[in-house]
Enzyme design. Sequence first.
Site, short mmCIF file in Angstrom:
data_model
loop_
_atom_site.label_atom_id
_atom_site.label_comp_id
_atom_site.label_asym_id
_atom_site.label_seq_id
_atom_site.Cartn_x
_atom_site.Cartn_y
_atom_site.Cartn_z
N ARG A 176 0.84 -1.19 0.00
CA ARG A 176 0.00 0.00 0.00
C ARG A 176 0.88 1.24 0.00
NH1 ARG A 176 -3.94 1.98 3.79
NH2 ARG A 176 -2.39 1.37 5.33
N SER A 204 6.89 -4.98 8.04
CA SER A 204 6.47 -5.86 9.15
C SER A 204 7.20 -7.20 9.13
CB SER A 204 4.97 -6.07 9.11
OG SER A 204 4.31 -4.84 8.97
N ASP A 232 4.71 -2.08 12.94
CA ASP A 232 3.28 -1.73 12.95
C ASP A 232 2.73 -1.37 14.35
OD1 ASP A 232 3.46 -4.36 13.68
OD2 ASP A 232 1.91 -5.09 12.31
MG MG Z 1 -2.42 -4.99 10.46
#
Ligand code: MG
Length: 497
Positions: free
Chosen positions: A89, A177, A230
């Site tokens: 994204r 992540s 995150d």
């Molecule tokens: Mg998530």
Amino acid sequence: MHAPKASTIGPITQGSPEQLAYMDEIEKLFTIDTEQLGDIKDHFMAEMTKGLDNERQTLAMIPSYVEGRLTGQEQGHYLALDLGGTNLRVVLVTLEGHGKFKTVSTKAKVSEELKTGPMRDLCGKSDLKLKGMDDTDTNRCVTMGMIDYIADCIDRFLTEQNLGSVDEDLPLGYTFSFPVLQSKINRGILTAWTKGFNCSGAIGKDPVLLLQDSLLRKHLPVKITALVNDTVGTLLSNAYQKPDTLAGLILGTGANGAYIEQMTNIGKWKEGATTSHEMVINMEFGAFDNERVKLPVTRFDNKLDRKSINPHFQIFEKLISGMYLGEIVRNVITDMMDRNLLFGQHGQATDIVSGHYQFETSYMSSIEADGSDDLAMVREILDTNLNLTNVDDVELRIVKRLCELVGTRAARLAAASIAAIVIHAKVDRKGADIGIDGSLYEFYPDFEARIYQGMAELLPDFAGDIRNIIRLGLARDGSGVGAALTACVADKMFKSK
Ligand code: MG
Ligand code: ADP
């Protein structure tokens, strides 16, 4: 958006003597009373201190290099990039101050070829052109690198947004992540791939440098100023709107938390002066009590652990998070089937429920929400997803009760981690905000209410007013807005140095 309420049935009172005896044992195995939860919380606090003082502890307590707090008045344009499990994204975040922001974003799928191909473009863009390939069609050049695909996505997004030729570089926060050993707010080394990724030529390298290099070759006006976990992003996105935010949690596929720590408490910090007396710590708490000192790990959890891709590791996460809860329930169900206590007498096909991870955590949500007298939803789920028909009323109630027990245990363990952070940080009656992101927290019925219940037991001084003192809230999009805010903090730190 709020999860529906759970409609709890409580311990099973009807069934054969064998079923009742079995369920009695299950109740004991999966129930964590106040005293035991307190022990777990105490151990969690001790492990926090160990991790703050020493390298390579079970609770890694990783300094995020995010120094200080947000005021909510931060403004400006920032880019955020989120490389998660399935999607990539790119987000343009406009911070407007007063805790307000706008976002525009684009999503691109990360194909299996890209996930397991080379990190860098081995044939080069010029080769692509020579071969007459369309450079937006990644599948046609098997040697196209992951990094160049990412840079391409950013390139296209900037063009769409008319930002391709701005004067000043846009700061970008990169939510990556995967396990990273961080050495600066925008530097780190990838130590291992997870979640099905396996790009060659990336482990031991800095994902920021790799991407920045590719962006430079494309002459894109973007400067990567922050590498973001995150949980840290979740904390910051909550803090932007709620300045009294102490911690951010992920309760989704996995479980982890970050919180704001005093520099003087970070005994292992050897990097000299910082711009603030506080720093965000990424706890990596999914690994809490891998030694199994205090966690009440059952034989069903051990079975899951042994068959997982990371046996013995991340045991706290395996008791708490969305990836695993359904599988724990399934392990009890299959054990009952093996003992002729469930789904035997009708001769149903039970091959689906016998398959790994076939009982999804989202089924538990629907089952817990079913408040009908005949448990029509439970019946429907077993029928449509697992092909279990003619299930009798006792069996329906047993399945529902198993979900309640496993779901409640998860929420109570999450409560122990939050209570540990709250006590460690010496929160007083003025209280603190905690931002939480993840589908489990967002959609599981009463998950939040059960966390509050657990916290009330562990924080008796606050018990009467727990919801107003420890204020949990959904912090959506920590990896977008949170990453942009981290880039903003990095800017501030850079300017004040
Ligand atoms: Mg998530
Ligand atoms: P991620 O953690 O990858 O960012 P999510 O926060 O969406 O993604 O979490 C996905 C996890 O949440 C999956 O493991 C899934 O089992 C679980 N999940 C998805 N929907 C629900 C639901 N309705 N109730 C409970 N758990 C859910």
